[in-house]
Design a protein around this motif. Structure first.
Motif, PDB file in Angstrom:
ATOM      1  N   PRO A  55       2.465  -6.446   8.042  1.00  0.00           N
ATOM      2  CA  PRO A  55       2.240  -7.706   8.767  1.00  0.00           C
ATOM      3  C   PRO A  55       2.538  -8.965   7.955  1.00  0.00           C
ATOM      4  O   PRO A  55       3.028  -9.951   8.506  1.00  0.00           O
ATOM      5  N   THR A  56       2.291  -8.928   6.672  1.00  0.00           N
ATOM      6  CA  THR A  56       2.510 -10.125   5.852  1.00  0.00           C
ATOM      7  C   THR A  56       3.981 -10.470   5.670  1.00  0.00           C
ATOM      8  O   THR A  56       4.306 -11.562   5.207  1.00  0.00           O
ATOM      9  N   ALA A  57       4.890  -9.566   6.033  1.00  0.00           N
ATOM     10  CA  ALA A  57       6.324  -9.819   5.865  1.00  0.00           C
ATOM     11  C   ALA A  57       7.044 -10.088   7.186  1.00  0.00           C
ATOM     12  O   ALA A  57       8.262 -10.226   7.201  1.00  0.00           O
ATOM     13  N   PHE A  58       6.319 -10.182   8.301  1.00  0.00           N
ATOM     14  CA  PHE A  58       6.946 -10.394   9.607  1.00  0.00           C
ATOM     15  C   PHE A  58       7.850 -11.619   9.636  1.00  0.00           C
ATOM     16  O   PHE A  58       8.892 -11.606  10.274  1.00  0.00           O
ATOM     17  N   ASP A  59       7.470 -12.665   8.949  1.00  0.00           N
ATOM     18  CA  ASP A  59       8.275 -13.886   8.942  1.00  0.00           C
ATOM     19  C   ASP A  59       9.476 -13.810   8.006  1.00  0.00           C
ATOM     20  O   ASP A  59      10.431 -14.557   8.152  1.00  0.00           O
ATOM     21  N   TYR A  60       9.423 -12.914   7.041  1.00  0.00           N
ATOM     22  CA  TYR A  60      10.497 -12.806   6.041  1.00  0.00           C
ATOM     23  C   TYR A  60      11.755 -12.154   6.615  1.00  0.00           C
ATOM     24  O   TYR A  60      12.863 -12.660   6.408  1.00  0.00           O
ATOM     25  N   TYR A  61      11.607 -11.046   7.306  1.00  0.00           N
ATOM     26  CA  TYR A  61      12.778 -10.255   7.691  1.00  0.00           C
ATOM     27  C   TYR A  61      13.774 -10.983   8.591  1.00  0.00           C
ATOM     28  O   TYR A  61      14.983 -10.846   8.385  1.00  0.00           O
ATOM     29  N   PRO A  62      13.352 -11.792   9.574  1.00  0.00           N
ATOM     30  CA  PRO A  62      14.355 -12.546  10.331  1.00  0.00           C
ATOM     31  C   PRO A  62      15.158 -13.513   9.458  1.00  0.00           C
ATOM     32  O   PRO A  62      16.339 -13.775   9.722  1.00  0.00           O
ATOM     33  N   LYS A  87       0.864  -1.184   0.000  1.00  0.00           N
ATOM     34  CA  LYS A  87       0.000   0.000   0.000  1.00  0.00           C
ATOM     35  C   LYS A  87       0.897   1.229   0.000  1.00  0.00           C
ATOM     36  O   LYS A  87       1.496   1.590   1.006  1.00  0.00           O
ATOM     37  N   ARG A  88       0.996   1.832  -1.152  1.00  0.00           N
ATOM     38  CA  ARG A  88       1.796   3.042  -1.335  1.00  0.00           C
ATOM     39  C   ARG A  88       0.972   4.012  -2.163  1.00  0.00           C
ATOM     40  O   ARG A  88      -0.012   3.618  -2.804  1.00  0.00           O
TER      41      ARG A  88
END
Length: 131
Positions: free
Chosen positions: A107-114, A26-27
């Protein structure tokens, strides 16, 4: 998959809008606002398949203490191909080891960044934009 990475060009605002929409970010969709976001960034890393923009990483930084990764987007069909990870790596290389790289995640990328080296933080604060 032949992907090239560039840091010496500002992509067309319409291409970036298409990428943001397709990637589910969302931009703003106003080309003038996007053009200013790109122009005023301190570092842009872009990913290209031939002449098609397939990824972008936009960073704002002082180059000596902190860098804010404001946007990272990859076309859905290219996700899980390492493009995001490579753009983050190139960003870290450019800002240097003295800079902290931080971001606000959807929220949909919370698992990606770690998975790509970020630590989850519980000490951030924000004031939302009005527009």
């Amino acid at each position: 998959m032949n992907i090239s990475y560039k840091s010496d060009i500002i992509p067309d605002a319409e291409e970036v809008i298409e990428l943001f929409i397709q990637a589910g970010l969302k931009r703003p969709t106003d080309p003038e606002r996007i053009a200013l976001m790109l122009k005023n960034a301190d570092l842009l890393i872009t990913a290209w398949q031939n002449d098609k923009l397939v990824g972008i990483c936009r960073t704002i930084t002082d180059w000596v203490w902190c860098a804010y990764l404001a946007d990272i987007a990859v076309f859905t069909g290219f996700k899980q191909s390492g493009i995001g990870k490579e753009m983050i790596s190139l960003t870290r290389e450019r800002i240097g080891p003295q800079c902290m790289l931080l971001l606000l995640s959807v929220p949909t990328a919370f698992d990606y960044y770690p998975k790509v080296g970020f630590n989850k933080e519980d000490r951030a604060f924000s004031i939302e934009r009005v527009l």
